[in-house]
Design a protein around this motif. Structure first.
Motif, PDB file in Angstrom:
ATOM      1  N   HIS A 126     -34.913  44.464  94.830  1.00  0.00           N
ATOM      2  CA  HIS A 126     -34.680  43.118  95.344  1.00  0.00           C
ATOM      3  C   HIS A 126     -33.257  42.678  95.023  1.00  0.00           C
ATOM      4  O   HIS A 126     -32.707  43.066  93.999  1.00  0.00           O
ATOM      5  CB  HIS A 126     -35.596  42.098  94.678  1.00  0.00           C
ATOM      6  N   VAL A 131     -32.752  44.622  85.613  1.00  0.00           N
ATOM      7  CA  VAL A 131     -31.948  43.657  86.352  1.00  0.00           C
ATOM      8  C   VAL A 131     -30.475  43.897  86.049  1.00  0.00           C
ATOM      9  O   VAL A 131     -30.094  44.055  84.891  1.00  0.00           O
ATOM     10  CB  VAL A 131     -32.326  42.208  85.951  1.00  0.00           C
ATOM     11  N   HIS A 164     -37.519  37.716 102.785  1.00  0.00           N
ATOM     12  CA  HIS A 164     -36.832  36.695 101.990  1.00  0.00           C
ATOM     13  C   HIS A 164     -37.875  35.703 101.491  1.00  0.00           C
ATOM     14  O   HIS A 164     -38.476  34.966 102.278  1.00  0.00           O
ATOM     15  CB  HIS A 164     -35.768  35.997 102.837  1.00  0.00           C
ATOM     16  N   ARG A 178     -36.434  41.087  99.309  1.00  0.00           N
ATOM     17  CA  ARG A 178     -37.101  42.311  98.871  1.00  0.00           C
ATOM     18  C   ARG A 178     -36.739  43.444  99.834  1.00  0.00           C
ATOM     19  O   ARG A 178     -37.294  43.560 100.918  1.00  0.00           O
ATOM     20  CB  ARG A 178     -38.614  42.083  98.821  1.00  0.00           C
ATOM     21  N   GLU A 207     -39.377  45.676  84.650  1.00  0.00           N
ATOM     22  CA  GLU A 207     -38.282  45.245  85.510  1.00  0.00           C
ATOM     23  C   GLU A 207     -36.952  45.583  84.863  1.00  0.00           C
ATOM     24  O   GLU A 207     -36.780  45.425  83.654  1.00  0.00           O
ATOM     25  CB  GLU A 207     -38.353  43.731  85.753  1.00  0.00           C
ATOM     26  N   TRP A 237     -35.348  29.984  92.357  1.00  0.00           N
ATOM     27  CA  TRP A 237     -34.870  31.307  92.769  1.00  0.00           C
ATOM     28  C   TRP A 237     -35.303  31.625  94.195  1.00  0.00           C
ATOM     29  O   TRP A 237     -36.217  31.025  94.727  1.00  0.00           O
ATOM     30  CB  TRP A 237     -35.364  32.415  91.835  1.00  0.00           C
ATOM     31  N   ASP A 238     -34.597  32.587  94.777  1.00  0.00           N
ATOM     32  CA  ASP A 238     -35.056  33.198  96.024  1.00  0.00           C
ATOM     33  C   ASP A 238     -34.708  34.674  95.948  1.00  0.00           C
ATOM     34  O   ASP A 238     -33.835  35.083  95.186  1.00  0.00           O
ATOM     35  CB  ASP A 238     -34.472  32.522  97.267  1.00  0.00           C
ATOM     36  N   SER A 239     -35.435  35.486  96.698  1.00  0.00           N
ATOM     37  CA  SER A 239     -35.312  36.932  96.554  1.00  0.00           C
ATOM     38  C   SER A 239     -35.487  37.629  97.896  1.00  0.00           C
ATOM     39  O   SER A 239     -36.409  37.317  98.640  1.00  0.00           O
ATOM     40  CB  SER A 239     -36.374  37.435  95.567  1.00  0.00           C
ATOM     41  N   CYS A 292     -32.564  43.729  91.263  1.00  0.00           N
ATOM     42  CA  CYS A 292     -33.756  43.887  90.439  1.00  0.00           C
ATOM     43  C   CYS A 292     -34.607  45.047  90.934  1.00  0.00           C
ATOM     44  O   CYS A 292     -34.771  45.235  92.140  1.00  0.00           O
ATOM     45  CB  CYS A 292     -34.611  42.626  90.480  1.00  0.00           C
ATOM     46  N   ARG A 318     -32.394  38.914 105.018  1.00  0.00           N
ATOM     47  CA  ARG A 318     -32.410  37.488 104.656  1.00  0.00           C
ATOM     48  C   ARG A 318     -33.069  36.641 105.737  1.00  0.00           C
ATOM     49  O   ARG A 318     -33.559  35.553 105.458  1.00  0.00           O
ATOM     50  CB  ARG A 318     -30.988  36.983 104.408  1.00  0.00           C
ATOM     51  N   THR A 357     -31.925  39.161  94.117  1.00  0.00           N
ATOM     52  CA  THR A 357     -32.483  37.860  93.754  1.00  0.00           C
ATOM     53  C   THR A 357     -31.369  36.911  93.353  1.00  0.00           C
ATOM     54  O   THR A 357     -30.456  37.295  92.615  1.00  0.00           O
ATOM     55  CB  THR A 357     -33.484  38.018  92.591  1.00  0.00           C
ATOM     56  N   THR A 358     -31.463  35.685  93.831  1.00  0.00           N
ATOM     57  CA  THR A 358     -30.523  34.636  93.452  1.00  0.00           C
ATOM     58  C   THR A 358     -31.243  33.657  92.535  1.00  0.00           C
ATOM     59  O   THR A 358     -32.288  33.112  92.893  1.00  0.00           O
ATOM     60  CB  THR A 358     -29.992  33.899  94.697  1.00  0.00           C
TER      61      THR A 358
END
Length: 131
Positions: free
Chosen positions: A38, A59, A15, A25, A57, A21-23, A105, A10, A40-41
């Motif tokens: 990932h 999830v 990040h 990886r 993908e 969103w944020d992710s 994800c 993070r 992901t939020t």
């Protein structure tokens, strides 16, 4: 063996932030696993139109609530902890966050790490990924 700590990732270039969103990886193309992974939020109230034309993908919802709408059929599915969805046909979709959702994800082919959604809702495909 690859071992990564989510808290440490993070605070690194892994990040990635975008609107809604944020992710983080955790696995990328450079890790040579054949997929990327990932955490992901999806932000509360987000409504994200996406269309992964170049990637498949899957999830899994860890926490939070929302929904996913299949743009081809108009069908909407509830998302809550324990629910998984897979975009196995490059499905154009709308993801909505009723609350903040934390999702695990997996992308195939893997992403390189800095991708954000283009105007069409997709991640670009690198030229060498076509082969």
């Amino acid at each position: 063996m690859i071992v990564r700590d989510l808290k440490e990732a993070r605070n690194s270039e892994r990040h990635v932030f975008s609107e809604g969103w944020d992710s983080v990886r955790l696995l990328l193309k450079g890790d040579q696993m054949g997929f990327s992974f990932h955490i992901t939020t999806i932000h509360e109230g987000a409504e994200l139109q996406m269309h992964y034309k170049n990637h498949l993908e899957s999830v899994y919802c860890i926490s939070g609530e929302g929904s996913i709408e299949d743009c081809a059929t108009g069908e909407t599915h509830a998302i809550r902890p324990g629910v998984m969805y897979a975009l196995d046909k490059h499905d154009k979709h709308v993801l909505r966050g009723k609350t903040e959702m934390v999702m695990a994800c997996c992308f195939n082919p893997p992403v390189t790490g800095k991708e954000v959604h283009g105007p069409d809702g997709a991640y670009a495909l690198e030229v060498d990924e076509v082969a």
